[in-house]
Design a protein around this motif. Structure first.
Motif, PDB file in Angstrom:
ATOM      1  N   ASP A   2       0.695  -0.980  -0.156  1.00 14.43           N
ATOM      2  CA  ASP A   2       0.183   0.381  -0.189  1.00 14.43           C
ATOM      3  C   ASP A   2       0.513   1.358   0.467  1.00 14.43           C
ATOM      4  O   ASP A   2       0.408   2.235  -0.355  1.00 14.43           O
ATOM      5  N   LEU A   3       2.101   0.960   0.664  1.00 16.50           N
ATOM      6  CA  LEU A   3       2.606   2.622   0.155  1.00 16.50           C
ATOM      7  C   LEU A   3       3.780   2.822  -0.642  1.00 16.50           C
ATOM      8  O   LEU A   3       4.524   3.715  -0.951  1.00 16.50           O
ATOM      9  N   MET A   4       3.607   2.179  -1.457  1.00 20.78           N
ATOM     10  CA  MET A   4       4.493   2.108  -2.808  1.00 20.78           C
ATOM     11  C   MET A   4       3.746   2.915  -3.658  1.00 20.78           C
ATOM     12  O   MET A   4       2.732   3.043  -3.808  1.00 20.78           O
ATOM     13  N   ARG A   5       5.046   3.855  -4.326  1.00 22.79           N
ATOM     14  CA  ARG A   5       4.026   4.635  -4.885  1.00 22.79           C
ATOM     15  C   ARG A   5       4.559   3.906  -7.012  1.00 22.79           C
ATOM     16  O   ARG A   5       4.412   4.712  -7.742  1.00 22.79           O
ATOM     17  N   ALA A   6       4.829   2.550  -7.236  1.00 25.69           N
ATOM     18  CA  ALA A   6       5.096   2.826  -8.461  1.00 25.69           C
ATOM     19  C   ALA A   6       4.380   2.024  -7.940  1.00 25.69           C
ATOM     20  O   ALA A   6       3.551   1.466  -7.549  1.00 25.69           O
ATOM     21  N   PRO A   7       3.597   1.150  -9.425  1.00 27.67           N
ATOM     22  CA  PRO A   7       2.542   0.124  -9.436  1.00 27.67           C
ATOM     23  C   PRO A   7       2.764  -1.206  -8.692  1.00 27.67           C
ATOM     24  O   PRO A   7       4.583  -1.620  -9.074  1.00 27.67           O
ATOM     25  N   VAL A   8       2.807  -2.546  -7.930  1.00 27.06           N
ATOM     26  CA  VAL A   8       3.498  -3.473  -7.652  1.00 27.06           C
ATOM     27  C   VAL A   8       1.893  -4.786  -8.204  1.00 27.06           C
ATOM     28  O   VAL A   8       0.903  -4.586  -8.403  1.00 27.06           O
ATOM     29  N   HIS A   9       3.077  -5.895  -7.707  1.00 25.12           N
ATOM     30  CA  HIS A   9       1.800  -6.740  -8.520  1.00 25.12           C
ATOM     31  C   HIS A   9       2.928  -8.306  -7.821  1.00 25.12           C
ATOM     32  O   HIS A   9       4.452  -7.581  -7.791  1.00 25.12           O
ATOM     33  N   LEU A  10       2.384  -9.011  -6.621  1.00 32.69           N
ATOM     34  CA  LEU A  10       2.426 -10.124  -6.129  1.00 32.69           C
ATOM     35  C   LEU A  10       2.815 -10.769  -7.027  1.00 32.69           C
ATOM     36  O   LEU A  10       1.444 -11.786  -7.417  1.00 32.69           O
ATOM     37  N   GLU A  11       4.106 -11.482  -7.144  1.00 31.35           N
ATOM     38  CA  GLU A  11       4.217 -13.190  -7.936  1.00 31.35           C
ATOM     39  C   GLU A  11       4.741 -13.858  -7.487  1.00 31.35           C
ATOM     40  O   GLU A  11       5.323 -12.994  -6.199  1.00 31.35           O
ATOM     41  N   THR A  12       4.256 -15.344  -6.963  1.00 28.05           N
ATOM     42  CA  THR A  12       4.563 -16.478  -6.759  1.00 28.05           C
ATOM     43  C   THR A  12       5.195 -17.017  -7.537  1.00 28.05           C
ATOM     44  O   THR A  12       5.795 -17.035  -8.961  1.00 28.05           O
ATOM     45  N   GLU A  44      13.502   6.414 -18.479  1.00 24.81           N
ATOM     46  CA  GLU A  44      12.576   5.436 -20.237  1.00 24.81           C
ATOM     47  C   GLU A  44      11.325   5.122 -19.339  1.00 24.81           C
ATOM     48  O   GLU A  44       9.999   5.714 -19.057  1.00 24.81           O
ATOM     49  N   GLY A  45      11.517   4.479 -18.080  1.00 25.44           N
ATOM     50  CA  GLY A  45      10.752   3.450 -16.775  1.00 25.44           C
ATOM     51  C   GLY A  45       9.355   4.939 -16.286  1.00 25.44           C
ATOM     52  O   GLY A  45       8.578   4.252 -15.998  1.00 25.44           O
ATOM     53  N   ALA A  46      10.036   5.528 -15.882  1.00 26.47           N
ATOM     54  CA  ALA A  46       9.538   6.123 -14.625  1.00 26.47           C
ATOM     55  C   ALA A  46       7.982   7.196 -14.919  1.00 26.47           C
ATOM     56  O   ALA A  46       7.885   7.142 -14.700  1.00 26.47           O
ATOM     57  N   ALA A  47       8.121   6.928 -16.040  1.00 29.71           N
ATOM     58  CA  ALA A  47       7.360   8.168 -16.756  1.00 29.71           C
ATOM     59  C   ALA A  47       6.189   6.922 -16.875  1.00 29.71           C
ATOM     60  O   ALA A  47       5.080   7.660 -17.038  1.00 29.71           O
ATOM     61  N   GLU A  48       6.486   5.542 -16.878  1.00 27.66           N
ATOM     62  CA  GLU A  48       5.047   4.869 -17.078  1.00 27.66           C
ATOM     63  C   GLU A  48       4.346   4.787 -15.812  1.00 27.66           C
ATOM     64  O   GLU A  48       5.224   3.349 -15.231  1.00 27.66           O
ATOM     65  N   GLY A  49       3.311   5.014 -15.313  1.00 23.00           N
ATOM     66  CA  GLY A  49       2.364   5.173 -14.314  1.00 23.00           C
ATOM     67  C   GLY A  49       2.765   5.221 -13.415  1.00 23.00           C
ATOM     68  O   GLY A  49       2.595   4.731 -11.931  1.00 23.00           O
ATOM     69  N   VAL A  50       4.234   6.162 -13.004  1.00 25.14           N
ATOM     70  CA  VAL A  50       4.402   6.297 -11.549  1.00 25.14           C
ATOM     71  C   VAL A  50       3.597   7.100 -10.798  1.00 25.14           C
ATOM     72  O   VAL A  50       3.626   8.247 -11.701  1.00 25.14           O
ATOM     73  N   GLN A  51       3.149   6.997  -9.695  1.00 29.75           N
ATOM     74  CA  GLN A  51       1.985   8.433  -9.154  1.00 29.75           C
ATOM     75  C   GLN A  51       2.663   8.800  -8.042  1.00 29.75           C
ATOM     76  O   GLN A  51       3.392   8.359  -7.151  1.00 29.75           O
ATOM     77  N   GLU A  52       2.531  10.279  -7.544  1.00 26.78           N
ATOM     78  CA  GLU A  52       3.186  11.003  -5.871  1.00 26.78           C
ATOM     79  C   GLU A  52       2.556  10.354  -5.409  1.00 26.78           C
ATOM     80  O   GLU A  52       1.036  10.857  -5.725  1.00 26.78           O
ATOM     81  N   ALA A  53       3.201   9.700  -4.158  1.00 22.65           N
ATOM     82  CA  ALA A  53       2.417   9.842  -2.626  1.00 22.65           C
ATOM     83  C   ALA A  53       1.571  10.718  -2.348  1.00 22.65           C
ATOM     84  O   ALA A  53       2.771  11.972  -2.354  1.00 22.65           O
ATOM     85  N   PRO A  54       1.117  11.169  -1.875  1.00 20.88           N
ATOM     86  CA  PRO A  54       0.340  11.446  -0.757  1.00 20.88           C
ATOM     87  C   PRO A  54       1.345  12.117   0.477  1.00 20.88           C
ATOM     88  O   PRO A  54       1.525  11.121   0.773  1.00 20.88           O
TER      89      PRO A  54
END
Length: 55
Positions: A2-12, A44-54
């Protein structure tokens, strides 16, 4: 997650235990991590979907 500012995905990793001692499992984790870092922590990748945390 929940605290990540970039998209996350849990992979097993099938068959892996918490220490990734099984053959090939640590390599799979490293590849997934490398992909995430390349996507979200490079200019290059940072512009893809990273949102600023409040604040």
């Amino acid at each position: 997650m929940d605290l990540m500012r970039a998209p996350v995905h849990l992979e097993t990793i099938p068959g892996a235990t918490h220490l990734f001692e099984e053959p090939g499992t640590l390599g799979q984790v490293a590849a997934l991590a490398r992909e995430w870092f390349s996507r979200y922590l490079t200019p290059e990748g940072a512009a893809e979907g990273v949102q600023e945390a409040p604040l």
